[in-house]
Scaffold this active site. Structure first.
Site, short mmCIF file in Angstrom:
data_model
loop_
_atom_site.label_atom_id
_atom_site.label_comp_id
_atom_site.label_asym_id
_atom_site.label_seq_id
_atom_site.Cartn_x
_atom_site.Cartn_y
_atom_site.Cartn_z
N TYR A 141 0.86 -0.98 0.17
CA TYR A 141 0.04 0.26 -0.03
C TYR A 141 0.61 1.27 0.00
O TYR A 141 0.27 2.29 -0.22
CB TYR A 141 -0.97 0.01 1.36
CG TYR A 141 -2.19 -0.95 1.15
CD1 TYR A 141 -2.18 -1.79 0.12
CD2 TYR A 141 -2.79 -1.14 2.21
CE1 TYR A 141 -3.08 -2.75 -0.06
CE2 TYR A 141 -4.01 -2.05 2.17
CZ TYR A 141 -4.09 -3.02 0.93
OH TYR A 141 -5.32 -3.72 1.10
N LYS A 192 3.29 -15.53 1.70
CA LYS A 192 3.05 -16.04 0.22
C LYS A 192 4.70 -16.50 0.03
O LYS A 192 4.79 -16.18 -1.36
CB LYS A 192 2.55 -15.22 -0.83
CG LYS A 192 1.99 -15.96 -2.03
CD LYS A 192 0.75 -16.84 -1.97
CE LYS A 192 0.46 -17.32 -3.22
NZ LYS A 192 -0.29 -18.89 -2.88
N ASP A 224 -3.24 -18.15 0.98
CA ASP A 224 -4.38 -18.97 0.36
C ASP A 224 -5.02 -19.92 1.21
O ASP A 224 -6.19 -19.91 1.46
CB ASP A 224 -4.11 -19.24 -1.17
CG ASP A 224 -2.71 -20.08 -1.12
OD1 ASP A 224 -2.05 -19.69 -0.13
OD2 ASP A 224 -2.71 -20.76 -2.24
N ASP A 248 -5.23 -6.75 5.83
CA ASP A 248 -6.57 -5.99 5.20
C ASP A 248 -7.76 -7.12 5.06
O ASP A 248 -9.00 -6.96 5.21
CB ASP A 248 -6.25 -5.19 4.08
CG ASP A 248 -7.35 -4.26 3.75
OD1 ASP A 248 -8.29 -3.97 4.39
OD2 ASP A 248 -7.25 -3.46 2.73
N ASP A 252 -10.99 -8.59 7.54
CA ASP A 252 -12.60 -8.38 7.26
C ASP A 252 -13.26 -9.92 7.21
O ASP A 252 -14.33 -9.74 7.45
CB ASP A 252 -12.60 -7.79 5.92
CG ASP A 252 -12.88 -6.16 5.94
OD1 ASP A 252 -12.39 -5.76 7.12
OD2 ASP A 252 -13.26 -5.64 5.18
#
Ligand code: NAD
Length: 358
Positions: A141, A192, A224, A248, A252
């Site tokens: 980000y 990852k 994943d 992020d 959620d």
């Protein structure tokens, strides 16, 4: 020694839920001689209306000198047409970067009384208590270079950069291990590393940091698989730590496992444990001013503040137990109401928590 809390109620239901959180905090402050003092400040749309900026200098000064910040919520239709830099949500971003809040704690805790609210089967979800620690100030980000450019063949190309330095990984690692020490001492680091070199380094550094916390069991999952496990068997997790973008998304998902936005608190910490505490939900303009918002996420944010900034586990647990007892009394605000329960207002829910504290 007194400790100062900056109180930023914000917009919409922010003022209503904050009033209840302060009622609870006032009670405990007197009952346990916590020595807390409070000072109000403006943020978001409320600040824009007075100072023409969502994060005025007065508020910057206030949060810098405070030991912790308690925030309601920001935003609303009234300010949606402002240019982006002046919108209420920019006040929150300013607060995070001004205080260097790099460690974002998002607990997902499902009270058994509310298991019906989840879309998952009650046996999968009942008693869920996990914490996601998200790196908040680095990663893709913020990485450079970033942008959209036009290639020689005239096609446009968008690009962002995933970048973490060792020290950034180490810092969030220490934060997560310390949190795991205060809970069930199991930490799962999510990356990852099979595809992204940057997160290969993430995994290596997490292993190095782990040597300083022999009492905490460290495991690793690819993102994943982690997302799959979160909906398959979420109760296997205690604490998860991950990058800004993965956090992020996963936080959620974890929040929605519980099905009740009005119940979930959060914390954002700096390197010294100073923090900003807020519910994960927004300013809920659709119900603002009606006195029906659920104040429990904000009340539970107070518990996090007592635990993580003021290191007062006893006071934190008292609040969490009082919330549990209030729910046991079968009272519910509209968002968590189900048949057979007693529907209560925002302030009646606050009163019930105080009654349970007594
Ligand atoms: P929201 O979280 O405000 O509301 C989503 C839905 O959940 C609404 O139906 C609302 O009534 C309900 N809800 C939320 N909190 C509740 C509570 N405590 N009790 C009962 N019901 C509750 O999200 P939104 O509608 O997408 O956004 C509204 C405004 O909030 C926007 O301006 C947005 O930018 C802002 N926002 C702020 C924050 C923050 O302050 N941290 C976070 C998210 C959104």
């Amino acid at each position: 020694m007194t400790k100062k809390i900056a109180v930023l109620a914000g917009d919409g239901i922010g003022t209503e839920i904050m009033a209840e959180a302060l009622k609870v905090l006032d009670f405990l402050n007197a009952d346990m001689s916590l020595g807390l003092t409070f000072e109000d400040g403006l943020i978001g749309g409320a600040a824009y209306d007075v100072h023409k900026t969502p994060f005025p200098q007065q508020t910057i000064d206030l949060v810098k000198k405070a030991d912790a910040v308690l925030l309601g919520a920001v935003g609303g239709k009234k300010w949606e047409s402002l240019e982006i830099a002046l919108r209420p949500e920019k006040g929150l971003l300013g607060l995070r970067s001004e205080l260097e809040l790099f460690s974002n704690l998002r607990p997902a805790l499902l009270y058994p009384q509310l298991a019906e609210a989840s879309t998952l089967k009650p046996e999968v979800i009942s008693g869920l208590d996990l914490m996601i620690v998200r790196e908040l100030t680095g990663g893709i980000y913020f990485g450079q270079p970033r942008g959209v450019k036009t290639l020689e063949n005239g096609e446009r190309q968008g690009f962002n950069t995933l970048v973490y330095t060792e020290s950034e990984i180490r810092r969030i690692g220490h934060s997560a291990f310390k949190i795991a020490q205060k809970r069930n001492k199991r930490l799962c680091s999510v990356d990852k590393a099979n595809v992204l070199e940057c997160t290969e380094l993430w995994r290596e550094v997490m292993e190095e940091v782990a040597k300083e916390y022999p009492d905490v069991e460290l495991s690793h999952l690819y993102v994943d698989n982690a997302s799959m496990q979160l909906v398959r068997a979420p109760k296997q997790f205690d604490v998860m730590v991950t990058t800004n973008m993965f956090g992020d998304i996963l936080s959620d998902t974890a929040a929605m496992l519980t099905g009740s936005l009005g119940m979930l608190p959060s914390a954002s910490l700096d390197v010294n444990g100073k923090g900003m505490y807020e519910p994960i939900h927004g300013s809920a303009p659709d119900i603002a001013g009606q006195g029906i918002a659920n104040p429990l996420a904000t009340i539970l944010s107070v518990a996090l503040m007592l635990r993580y900034t003021f290191n007062n586990e006893v006071a934190a647990v008292r609040i969490e137990k009082a919330v549990n007892d209030a729910l046991d009394g079968n009272i519910r605000t509209a968002d968590i109401y189900s048949e057979g329960m007693t529907k209560v207002s925002t302030s009646e829910m606050g009163d019930a928590v105080i009654a349970a504290l007594k």
